[in-house]
Design a protein around this motif. Structure first.
Motif, PDB file in Angstrom:
ATOM      1  N   LYS A  60       0.837  -1.200   0.000  1.00  0.00           N
ATOM      2  CA  LYS A  60       0.000   0.000   0.000  1.00  0.00           C
ATOM      3  C   LYS A  60       0.872   1.250   0.000  1.00  0.00           C
ATOM      4  CE  LYS A  60      -3.680  -2.436   0.199  1.00  0.00           C
ATOM      5  NZ  LYS A  60      -4.527  -2.563  -0.968  1.00  0.00           N
ATOM      6  N   SER A  82     -13.003  11.567  -3.555  1.00  0.00           N
ATOM      7  CA  SER A  82     -13.758  10.538  -4.278  1.00  0.00           C
ATOM      8  C   SER A  82     -13.826   9.280  -3.417  1.00  0.00           C
ATOM      9  CB  SER A  82     -13.113  10.225  -5.622  1.00  0.00           C
ATOM     10  OG  SER A  82     -11.930   9.492  -5.446  1.00  0.00           O
ATOM     11  N   SER A  83     -14.835   8.461  -3.675  1.00  0.00           N
ATOM     12  CA  SER A  83     -15.015   7.254  -2.863  1.00  0.00           C
ATOM     13  C   SER A  83     -13.916   6.231  -3.105  1.00  0.00           C
ATOM     14  CB  SER A  83     -16.384   6.634  -3.131  1.00  0.00           C
ATOM     15  OG  SER A  83     -16.489   6.286  -4.492  1.00  0.00           O
ATOM     16  N   SER A  84     -13.141   6.374  -4.168  1.00  0.00           N
ATOM     17  CA  SER A  84     -12.048   5.430  -4.420  1.00  0.00           C
ATOM     18  C   SER A  84     -10.845   5.684  -3.525  1.00  0.00           C
ATOM     19  CB  SER A  84     -11.626   5.495  -5.886  1.00  0.00           C
ATOM     20  OG  SER A  84     -11.077   6.760  -6.179  1.00  0.00           O
ATOM     21  N   GLU A  85     -10.782   6.866  -2.923  1.00  0.00           N
ATOM     22  CA  GLU A  85      -9.679   7.178  -2.013  1.00  0.00           C
ATOM     23  C   GLU A  85      -9.983   6.562  -0.659  1.00  0.00           C
ATOM     24  OE1 GLU A  85      -9.697  11.400  -2.125  1.00  0.00           O
ATOM     25  OE2 GLU A  85      -8.494  11.487  -3.927  1.00  0.00           O
ATOM     26  N   ARG A  86      -9.113   5.716  -0.190  1.00  0.00           N
ATOM     27  CA  ARG A  86      -9.320   5.026   1.081  1.00  0.00           C
ATOM     28  C   ARG A  86      -8.464   5.698   2.152  1.00  0.00           C
ATOM     29  NH1 ARG A  86     -13.529   3.284  -0.965  1.00  0.00           N
ATOM     30  NH2 ARG A  86     -13.540   1.326  -2.072  1.00  0.00           N
ATOM     31  N   THR A  87      -8.969   6.759   2.694  1.00  0.00           N
ATOM     32  CA  THR A  87      -8.251   7.531   3.692  1.00  0.00           C
ATOM     33  C   THR A  87      -8.840   7.257   5.068  1.00  0.00           C
ATOM     34  OG1 THR A  87      -7.851   9.276   2.091  1.00  0.00           O
ATOM     35  CG2 THR A  87      -7.610   9.859   4.384  1.00  0.00           C
ATOM     36  N   ARG A 120     -11.177  13.420   1.622  1.00  0.00           N
ATOM     37  CA  ARG A 120     -11.399  12.514   0.489  1.00  0.00           C
ATOM     38  C   ARG A 120     -12.250  13.224  -0.554  1.00  0.00           C
ATOM     39  NH1 ARG A 120     -13.362   6.891   2.927  1.00  0.00           N
ATOM     40  NH2 ARG A 120     -14.415   7.026   0.956  1.00  0.00           N
TER      41      ARG A 120
END
Length: 129
Positions: free
Chosen positions: A13, A62-67, A60
């Protein structure tokens, strides 16, 4: 923080961060991170710059960013950063459209009294869940 960083790297990651330089006499010696490439972290002289960077990293778009924000056992500066981010989450300044998970790693009951205090604050209505 090293364990989290190493675990993320081992899992393939991306890892980034904000490092605080030490005292003025040690500034140049503290710019180096032992296993992260220099392009993946910034060394800040002041804690306020680090807090701004941490808040910016938690947003964040966008929902694709996993913060997520993960708080590990630490001292006064860790508490300062935790409460700054929690206040911004509660005031819906960050994470209102896309929630930002906030995790407190309560290793060896390090944060138990603090979490109890926050529970009391919630009962009094001074903080939200």
């Amino acid at each position: 923080m090293d364990a989290v960083t190493k675990g993320a790297l081992d899992a393939g990651k991306p890892v980034g961060g904000f490092k605080i330089g030490k005292g003025a006499g040690e500034w140049t010696a503290s710019n180096y991170h032992p296993y992260l490439p220099s392009k993946t972290y910034l060394t800040c002289r002041f804690f306020s710059a680090r807090k701004h960077g941490l808040v910016d990293a938690a947003v964040r778009s966008s929902s694709s960013e996993r913060t997520a924000v993960v708080a590990l056992p630490g001292g006064i500066c860790t508490l300062d950063e935790m409460f700054e981010i929690l206040a911004l989450i509660q005031l819906e300044r960050i994470g209102s459209a896309l929630p930002v998970p906030f995790l407190v790693m309560n290793y060896d009951s390090f944060y138990t009294k603090l979490l109890d205090f926050l529970g009391d604050c919630e009962d009094w209505g001074t903080v939200s869940k």
